[in-house]
Design a protein around this motif. Structure first.
Motif, short mmCIF file in Angstrom:
data_model
loop_
_atom_site.label_atom_id
_atom_site.label_comp_id
_atom_site.label_asym_id
_atom_site.label_seq_id
_atom_site.Cartn_x
_atom_site.Cartn_y
_atom_site.Cartn_z
N GLU A 25 0.82 -1.21 0.00
CA GLU A 25 0.00 0.00 0.00
C GLU A 25 0.86 1.26 0.00
O GLU A 25 0.49 2.27 -0.61
N LYS A 26 1.99 1.20 0.67
CA LYS A 26 2.87 2.37 0.74
C LYS A 26 3.55 2.65 -0.59
O LYS A 26 3.68 3.80 -1.00
N VAL A 27 4.00 1.59 -1.29
CA VAL A 27 4.75 1.78 -2.54
C VAL A 27 3.83 1.91 -3.76
O VAL A 27 4.24 2.46 -4.79
N ASN A 28 2.61 1.45 -3.67
CA ASN A 28 1.72 1.43 -4.83
C ASN A 28 1.49 2.80 -5.48
O ASN A 28 1.52 2.90 -6.71
N PRO A 29 1.28 3.88 -4.72
CA PRO A 29 1.10 5.18 -5.38
C PRO A 29 2.31 5.58 -6.23
O PRO A 29 2.15 6.14 -7.32
N SER A 30 3.51 5.27 -5.76
CA SER A 30 4.71 5.57 -6.54
C SER A 30 4.76 4.73 -7.81
O SER A 30 5.11 5.22 -8.89
N TYR A 31 4.39 3.47 -7.69
CA TYR A 31 4.37 2.58 -8.85
C TYR A 31 3.36 3.09 -9.88
O TYR A 31 3.67 3.17 -11.08
N ILE A 32 2.17 3.46 -9.42
CA ILE A 32 1.13 3.94 -10.33
C ILE A 32 1.59 5.21 -11.05
O ILE A 32 1.40 5.35 -12.26
N LYS A 33 2.20 6.10 -10.31
CA LYS A 33 2.69 7.36 -10.90
C LYS A 33 3.76 7.10 -11.96
O LYS A 33 3.72 7.66 -13.05
N LEU A 34 4.70 6.22 -11.63
CA LEU A 34 5.77 5.89 -12.58
C LEU A 34 5.21 5.16 -13.79
O LEU A 34 5.54 5.48 -14.93
N LYS A 35 4.35 4.20 -13.56
CA LYS A 35 3.78 3.41 -14.65
C LYS A 35 2.99 4.31 -15.61
O LYS A 35 3.10 4.15 -16.83
N GLU A 53 12.08 10.47 -5.61
CA GLU A 53 11.22 9.99 -4.52
C GLU A 53 10.66 8.60 -4.85
O GLU A 53 10.60 7.72 -3.99
N ILE A 54 10.26 8.41 -6.10
CA ILE A 54 9.75 7.10 -6.53
C ILE A 54 10.84 6.04 -6.37
O ILE A 54 10.61 4.96 -5.84
N ALA A 55 12.05 6.37 -6.84
CA ALA A 55 13.16 5.42 -6.73
C ALA A 55 13.42 5.09 -5.26
O ALA A 55 13.63 3.92 -4.91
#
Length: 147
Positions: A25-35, A53-55
Motif C-alpha cells: 500500500e505504501k509503494v503502490n502510489p509511486s508505482y502507479i505514478k511511474l507506470k 522519490e519514486i526510486a
C-alpha cells in the motif's frame, strides 16, 4: 523444541501478510505514478524530485520485503505444513529479488528506466505473487487450520 500449534502458525502467517500488504500500500502510489508516466511516454516531463522519490520508495519497499522474508523464514511451522512453508519462503524470496530488480531498473541520477529490466520485474512479480497466493491458499485450507 515444543511443537507449534497450527492456529499459532496461521496467526503469525496472517500478521506477516498484513505487514506485506502495508508495504504494498505504501509503494503502490509511486508505482502507479511511474507506470502512468512510462505508459504515456512522459517520463521526461516528470520532475526530477518526483522520480528520485519514486526510486527511494522502491528501494525502501524492497528492503522492507527483504526484512519480511527473514521473518517468514524464521516462523516456526507445524510439521505437516513444513513443505508448504518451505515453498512459500522460496516464492517470497524470488518475489523479493524481483522487487530489487525493479528498484535497480531506475536510475535516479539520469532519470531513466531500464525498460527491459523493469518489464521483466513486473512479469516476475506477478508470477511469484500468483505462486505465493496459491501456496497461502493451500496452507490456510490445510487440515487443522480449517474450522
Amino acid at each position: 523444541m515444543k511443537p507449534v500449534k497450527t492456529q499459532q502458525f496461521a496467526y503469525q502467517l496472517q500478521e506477516f501478510l498484513n505487514r506485506v500488504d502495508q508495504i504494498n500500500e505504501k509503494v503502490n502510489p509511486s508505482y502507479i505514478k511511474l507506470k502512468a508516466a512510462l505508459d504515456d511516454h512522459k517520463l521526461a516531463e516528470m520532475p526530477d524530485a518526483d522520480f528520485k522519490e519514486i526510486a527511494a520508495d522502491f528501494y525502501d519497499a524492497s528492503e522492507a520485503y527483504e526484512k519480511e522474508a527473514l521473518v517468514l523464514k524464521d516462523l516456526q511451522v507445524p510439521v505437516q505444513l513444513l513443505g508448504m512453508k518451505t515453498n512459500l519462503v522460496g516464492h517470497f524470496h524470488d518475489y523479493v529479488l524481483s522487487t530489487q530488480e525493479m528498484a535497480e531498473s531506475l536510475d535516479p541520477g539520469e532519470k531513466q528506466v531500464d525498460m527491459a529490466k523493469f518489464s521483466k520485474s513486473e512479469e516476475d512479480q506477478e508470477h511469484f505473487m500468483t505462486q505465493i497466493n496459491h501456496t497461502m491458499t493451500r496452507i490456510l485450507t490445510a487440515p487443522g487450520l480449517r474450522r
